[in-house]
Design a protein around this motif. Structure first.
Motif, short mmCIF file in Angstrom:
data_model
loop_
_atom_site.label_atom_id
_atom_site.label_comp_id
_atom_site.label_asym_id
_atom_site.label_seq_id
_atom_site.Cartn_x
_atom_site.Cartn_y
_atom_site.Cartn_z
N TRP A 74 0.80 -0.74 0.29
CA TRP A 74 0.11 -0.30 0.46
C TRP A 74 0.93 1.31 0.13
O TRP A 74 -0.04 2.35 -1.49
N GLN A 75 1.72 1.24 0.81
CA GLN A 75 2.61 2.97 0.51
C GLN A 75 4.02 2.74 -0.55
O GLN A 75 3.40 3.62 -1.12
N ARG A 76 3.89 1.32 -1.40
CA ARG A 76 4.55 1.31 -2.53
C ARG A 76 3.73 2.23 -3.57
O ARG A 76 4.11 3.29 -4.13
N ALA A 77 2.09 1.44 -3.37
CA ALA A 77 1.23 2.59 -4.50
C ALA A 77 1.35 4.28 -4.18
O ALA A 77 1.36 4.71 -5.54
N GLN A 78 1.47 3.63 -3.03
CA GLN A 78 0.99 5.55 -2.49
C GLN A 78 1.87 6.47 -2.95
O GLN A 78 1.32 7.65 -3.81
N GLN A 79 2.70 5.93 -2.53
CA GLN A 79 3.83 7.20 -2.92
C GLN A 79 4.23 6.78 -4.88
O GLN A 79 4.49 7.58 -5.55
N SER A 80 3.73 5.87 -5.55
CA SER A 80 3.89 5.86 -7.19
C SER A 80 3.23 6.77 -7.41
O SER A 80 3.34 7.63 -8.29
N LEU A 81 1.84 6.98 -6.49
CA LEU A 81 0.99 7.98 -7.26
C LEU A 81 1.09 9.09 -6.17
O LEU A 81 0.89 10.22 -7.94
N ALA A 150 3.81 22.80 -1.12
CA ALA A 150 2.49 24.02 -1.27
C ALA A 150 1.94 22.65 -2.46
O ALA A 150 0.50 22.69 -1.82
N VAL A 151 2.50 22.20 -3.79
CA VAL A 151 1.49 21.94 -4.34
C VAL A 151 1.03 20.07 -3.75
O VAL A 151 0.10 19.44 -3.62
N PHE A 152 2.20 19.67 -3.26
CA PHE A 152 2.08 18.14 -2.12
C PHE A 152 0.67 18.27 -1.39
O PHE A 152 0.29 17.41 -1.55
N SER A 153 0.49 19.64 -0.35
CA SER A 153 -0.92 20.03 0.74
C SER A 153 -1.61 20.23 0.24
O SER A 153 -2.88 20.39 0.47
N GLY A 154 -1.38 21.53 -1.03
CA GLY A 154 -2.44 22.04 -1.70
C GLY A 154 -2.76 23.33 -1.69
O GLY A 154 -3.63 24.11 -1.14
N SER A 155 -1.66 23.79 -0.13
CA SER A 155 -1.97 25.03 0.29
C SER A 155 -0.73 26.11 0.65
O SER A 155 0.62 24.79 0.76
N GLU A 171 -7.29 19.31 -4.68
CA GLU A 171 -7.96 19.97 -3.44
C GLU A 171 -7.21 18.75 -2.19
O GLU A 171 -7.00 17.98 -2.46
N ASN A 172 -6.69 19.88 -1.27
CA ASN A 172 -5.50 18.78 -0.27
C ASN A 172 -4.35 18.64 -1.47
O ASN A 172 -3.52 17.56 -0.66
N GLY A 173 -3.70 18.99 -2.25
CA GLY A 173 -2.77 18.59 -3.36
C GLY A 173 -2.66 17.33 -3.70
O GLY A 173 -3.71 16.70 -3.66
N CYS A 174 -2.08 17.01 -4.20
CA CYS A 174 -1.65 15.58 -4.78
C CYS A 174 -2.01 15.03 -3.90
O CYS A 174 -2.29 13.12 -4.11
N GLN A 175 -1.34 14.88 -1.84
CA GLN A 175 -1.63 13.92 -1.20
C GLN A 175 -3.19 13.88 -1.25
O GLN A 175 -3.63 12.42 -1.07
N GLY A 176 -3.67 14.88 -1.16
CA GLY A 176 -5.88 14.30 -1.50
C GLY A 176 -6.04 13.57 -2.37
O GLY A 176 -6.47 12.82 -2.36
N GLU A 177 -5.29 13.89 -3.74
CA GLU A 177 -5.20 13.17 -4.75
C GLU A 177 -5.48 11.72 -4.60
O GLU A 177 -6.58 11.21 -5.35
N VAL A 178 -4.03 10.90 -3.87
CA VAL A 178 -3.77 9.82 -3.87
C VAL A 178 -5.00 9.29 -3.02
O VAL A 178 -5.07 8.31 -2.88
N LYS A 179 -5.38 9.93 -2.42
CA LYS A 179 -6.05 9.56 -0.78
C LYS A 179 -7.14 8.82 -1.30
O LYS A 179 -8.18 8.48 -1.24
N GLY A 180 -7.82 10.23 -2.24
CA GLY A 180 -9.30 9.87 -2.68
C GLY A 180 -8.98 8.14 -3.54
O GLY A 180 -10.04 7.58 -4.05
N LYS A 181 -8.03 8.31 -4.64
CA LYS A 181 -7.83 7.57 -5.69
C LYS A 181 -7.54 5.87 -4.77
O LYS A 181 -8.65 5.42 -5.63
N LEU A 182 -5.97 6.41 -4.08
CA LEU A 182 -5.68 4.71 -3.15
C LEU A 182 -7.06 4.34 -2.30
O LEU A 182 -6.85 3.14 -2.17
N GLY A 183 -7.55 5.51 -1.38
CA GLY A 183 -8.68 4.91 -0.29
C GLY A 183 -7.36 4.54 1.47
O GLY A 183 -5.81 4.60 0.74
N ARG A 184 -8.36 4.06 2.15
CA ARG A 184 -6.60 4.12 3.29
C ARG A 184 -7.38 2.75 4.06
O ARG A 184 -8.19 2.52 4.46
N ILE A 185 -6.54 2.61 4.72
CA ILE A 185 -6.05 1.30 5.20
C ILE A 185 -6.88 0.97 6.22
O ILE A 185 -5.95 1.67 6.86
#
Length: 306
Positions: A74-81, A150-155, A171-185
């Motif tokens: 999961w962490q590898r996928a998160q980093q890749s995205l 700023a881009v990573f966090s969206g602010s 919204e909430n930067g790349c971090q937010g985008e990936v959270k929406g795509k990948l979901g969390r365990i």
């Protein structure tokens, strides 16, 4: 992982368990670093203890927890995205530390090898109560200052009206985008069952009796400890780099008394019964929780295969 502003820790100790029958994220025993990877999977913990008094022991709840290999996947996928998103904005050197380099002592949150205190006489003689191999701490990572953060966090001042250099930022930067795509365990219920069963089992009469026998055995070796969890309090070298002779002697006596009292077998048996009951009481919710995690891991697998 913690948010960007507070730093992101590459978690080493999601002490997780056996995969469900449909899961393919298994530990690849014996596989060393591949390609440019610094990760040596041979250092990862085995699915079940391979030596000591807990050898081969698996608690029922472990099928609902998340294994360390699954966590790393999961962490590898998160980093890749993350990287793909950041590259869209020109951050081609965005490179968090690789997951899997700092494995925990156990395969899952049950941490069977030390669930009832140390249980391996050979490890006790060599490491005392220290973790084998001098496992390091996982690094704390943060994105670079300024535009990258700023881009990573969206602010940040570099992101104006939701855009960076004319490109809209999620919204909430790349971090937010990936959270929406990948979901969390999330395995809060499984962890609750795992923790509650351990606490409940401590008060089972057979366990209390075995602990008393263990304590009496320790006293015969010159140590006064009422419970295995309190044994490490008798020495002062836990914070040192290496164990002292006094620490290893105490640890060896500890494991020896566990064997004499059959404490580990008795405790495991008691907890196994408790977990089966608690799992039955929460079966539908546990199955749903695992199903959701399997879906997240399936998404992670597709991201890693991209």
């Amino acid at each position: 992982m913690r948010g960007a502003a507070a730093g992101v820790v590459l978690l080493a100790a999601v002490l997780v368990s056996g995969c469900s029958a449909g899961q393919s994220q298994e530990l690849k025993a014996g596989s060393g670093p591949a390609g440019g990877s610094k990760v040596d999977e041979r250092a990862w913990p085995a699915r079940t203890p391979v030596s000591g008094l807990t050898k081969g022991m698996v608690l029922p709840i472990e099928g609902y927890l998340i294994s360390y290999p699954e966590t790393v996947a999961w962490q590898r996928a998160q980093q890749s995205l993350w990287k793909r998103c950041m590259q869209r904005y020109g951050f081609t050197s965005f490179d968090p530390p690789e997951p899997g380099m700092f494995p925990p002592p156990g395969y899952d949150d049950a941490n069977m090898a030390r669930r009832y205190g140390i249980s391996d006489s050979k490890e006790a003689a060599r490491y005392g109560y220290h973790l084998p191999g001098g496992m390091g701490e996982p690094p704390v990572w943060e994105p670079g200052e300024g535009a990258e953060r700023a881009v990573f966090s969206g602010s940040g001042v570099q992101v104006r009206s939701g855009s960076y250099k004319g490109e809209k930022v999620p919204e909430n930067g790349c971090q937010g985008e990936v959270k929406g795509k990948l979901g969390r365990i999330s395995y809060a219920l499984a962890s609750k069952v795992e923790f509650a069963s351990l606490e409940e089992s401590r008060n089972v009469p057979a366990v209390r009796s075995a602990v008393a026998v263990w304590s009496s055995c320790m006293k015969s070796h010159g140590y006064r400890a009422e419970h295995p969890y309190k044994a490490p309090d008798l020495i002062s070298t836990l914070g040192s780099e290496n164990p002292s002779a006094a620490e290893t002697a105490l640890a060896v006596a500890d494991v020896g008394c566990k064997k004499t009292s059959r404490l580990v077998d008795v405790w495991f048996g008691a907890e196994e019964k408790i977990q089966k009951r608690r799992i039955e009481e929460n079966q539908l919710a546990l199955d749903e929780e695992r199903k959701k995690n399997d879906a997240v891991l399936k998404t992670a697998s597709r991201a890693n295969d991209y």
